[in-house]
Scaffold this active site. Structure first.
Site, short mmCIF file in Angstrom:
data_model
loop_
_atom_site.label_atom_id
_atom_site.label_comp_id
_atom_site.label_asym_id
_atom_site.label_seq_id
_atom_site.Cartn_x
_atom_site.Cartn_y
_atom_site.Cartn_z
N CYS A 46 16.48 8.28 15.56
CA CYS A 46 15.96 7.07 14.79
C CYS A 46 14.56 6.54 15.07
O CYS A 46 13.90 6.79 15.96
CB CYS A 46 16.96 5.98 14.88
SG CYS A 46 17.13 4.93 16.10
N GLY B 287 0.68 -1.19 -0.01
CA GLY B 287 -0.14 0.06 -0.03
C GLY B 287 0.84 1.26 0.17
O GLY B 287 0.60 2.22 -0.51
N ASP C 247 10.72 -7.01 -2.44
CA ASP C 247 9.46 -7.55 -2.04
C ASP C 247 9.58 -8.86 -2.61
O ASP C 247 10.25 -9.38 -3.45
CB ASP C 247 8.11 -6.91 -2.85
CG ASP C 247 6.96 -7.25 -1.90
OD1 ASP C 247 6.33 -6.26 -1.54
OD2 ASP C 247 6.47 -8.46 -1.74
N CYS D 161 -5.37 -18.60 11.12
CA CYS D 161 -6.12 -17.39 11.10
C CYS D 161 -6.14 -17.15 9.73
O CYS D 161 -5.90 -17.86 8.55
CB CYS D 161 -5.77 -16.21 11.94
SG CYS D 161 -4.09 -15.49 11.30
N CYS E 51 20.00 4.89 23.28
CA CYS E 51 19.13 4.28 22.08
C CYS E 51 20.11 2.97 21.69
O CYS E 51 21.21 3.45 21.81
CB CYS E 51 18.79 5.22 20.80
SG CYS E 51 18.36 4.31 19.59
N CYS F 51 -2.04 -5.41 8.29
CA CYS F 51 -3.24 -4.84 7.60
C CYS F 51 -4.47 -6.17 7.37
O CYS F 51 -5.51 -5.63 7.59
CB CYS F 51 -2.87 -4.46 6.25
SG CYS F 51 -2.42 -2.60 5.90
ZN LIG Z 1 17.97 5.94 18.01
#
Ligand SMILES: [Zn+2]
Length: 394
Positions: free
Chosen positions: A170, A40, A61, A349, A243, A186
């Site tokens: 980030c 999408g 992909d 599912c 981080c 999705c």
């Molecule tokens: Zn970071």
């Protein structure tokens, strides 16, 4: 690199903008942008980047076009259903702009191959729909020092942020504690078809700004969009000195496949076994002919289950799984009576996301040591095993 006469005509409306002009258009022509995910977000993003004249446009992909993709993935046409996404996309993008090079990477990104996949590109655009992959891409971009435009969509809401190496927060600074297993994809949660159109176009805009060096980037700012109320909002995101990947003492020095903050431990995750629809089909045939039973647990909502299910399956909606563990344990004991082995438990599912959560729950609850996930869910089952099987909408 100078522009040809045809290119001058094609990009006339860019050339008229003083902010872009011939210099900016040449930068676009020399640019190498990688879009991850031909879904999408990747659809509008790659269409606009191709139209804008990005010289080398890479697309990652490994999926095929499904009929249910066409509600939002505007890169593809009806005739592309069941074709490889990268090849259908390459055809479409090259038809739109034959002056650019479209490079198809038909691979699943992993910790092992991601650095090589990203290395040759100037800008990376993340249009994937899995949180774990988003962290993998973020970490690889931080490690390689590549700018990254991230976006995510959920039902009626979208968010986007741009990472500029050494300058801005980030993705991991923004969401240090995301839990992959809590975010349905999705297929499971549903999404307004036009939503990724808005967010993917925002990503293309950011990529063009990164390449041409114009404007103010969405760096250090998380933009959110609510289609239902038609409101944009933004939140300042500061770099975190702690981080794990871009902080002062990073602990992630090479890309890792799973999010370390995921709810289950790595040891538990490793116990989850996976079956493709074809493998499950063979396993079911074997189960009917031998003494090794199998328990199929369909974790979709009951209205979905009611519209079509596998004959041997039982329905335990994902939300009820925890509360009904004892009931399932009894079923397993019953099925094992008089046999040498306990039955395998396979969770099912629509597309494989909720069932994976169910596998994790089953391990945590001690229901079974090695739950099996039907990868790709019933959508994959109807594609690969039983074409007559109708999968209900969520
Ligand atoms: Zn970071």
């Amino acid at each position: 690199m100078t522009l040809t006469a045809t290119e001058k005509q094609r990009y006339a409306r860019h050339l008229s903008l003083p902010e872009i002009g011939a210099t900016g258009q040449s930068r676009l022509k020399n640019a190498k942008v990688l879009v991850i995910g031909a879904g999408g977000l990747g659809s509008p993003c790659t269409l606009y980047l191709a139209a804008a004249g990005v010289g080398r446009l890479g697309l990652v992909d490994h999926d095929v076009v499904d009929l249910s993709n066409l509600q939002r993935q505007v890169l593809f046409a009806n005739e592309d259903v069941s074709l490889s996404k990268t090849s259908a996309a390459t055809k479409r993008l090259s038809a739109l702009n034959p002056d650019i090079e479209v490079v198809a990477h038909e691979i699943k990104l992993t910790a092992e191959n991601i650095l090589d996949a990203l290395r040759d590109y100037d800008v990376v655009v993340d249009g994937t729909d899995r949180v774990a992959t988003r962290y993998l891409i973020n970490d690889a971009c931080v490690i390689l020092g590549k700018p990254l435009v991230s976006a995510a969509i959920h039902r009626f809401e979208g968010q986007a942020i741009t990472y500029v190496p050494g300058r801005s927060a980030c993705y991991r600074c923004s969401f240090p504690n995301a839990k992959d297993s809590h975010v349905p994809n999705c297929a499971d949660a549903g999404v307004l078809g036009v939503l990724p159109g808005v967010m993917g176009a925002i990503q293309a805009t950011e990529a063009i700004k990164l390449v041409t060096g114009i404007g103010e980037l969405l760096a250090g700012r998380l933009l959110t969009y609510d289609a239902l109320t038609m409101r944009f909002a933004e939140f300042t995101v500061a770099r975190r000195t702690d981080c794990a990947v871009c902080g002062e003492n990073p602990t992630i020095l090479t890309p890792e496949d799973a999010t370390p903050t995921s709810r289950t431990t790595a040891a538990q995750r490793s116990l989850i076994s996976h079956a493709t629809p074809r493998q499950l089909n063979l396993r079911l045939v074997a189960a009917r002919e031998s003494s090794t039973p199998i328990l199929l647990v369909d974790v979709r909502e009951s209205h979905e289950y009611g519209k079509g299910s596998l004959p041997e399956s039982i329905n335990v909606p994902i939300g009820e799984l925890q509360a009904r563990t004892a009931e399932l344990a009894n079923k397993l004991t019953e099925a094992a009576r008089g046999r040498t082995s306990r039955p395998d438990v396979v969770f099912i599912c629509r597309s494989g996301g909720r069932s994976l959560q169910a596998c994790e729950l089953a391990v945590s609850a001690g229901l079974t040591a090695v739950p099996i996930n039907l990868d790709g869910g019933l959508l994959a089952w109807s594609r690969d095993v039983d074409h007559e099987f109708v999968v209900a909408a969520v």
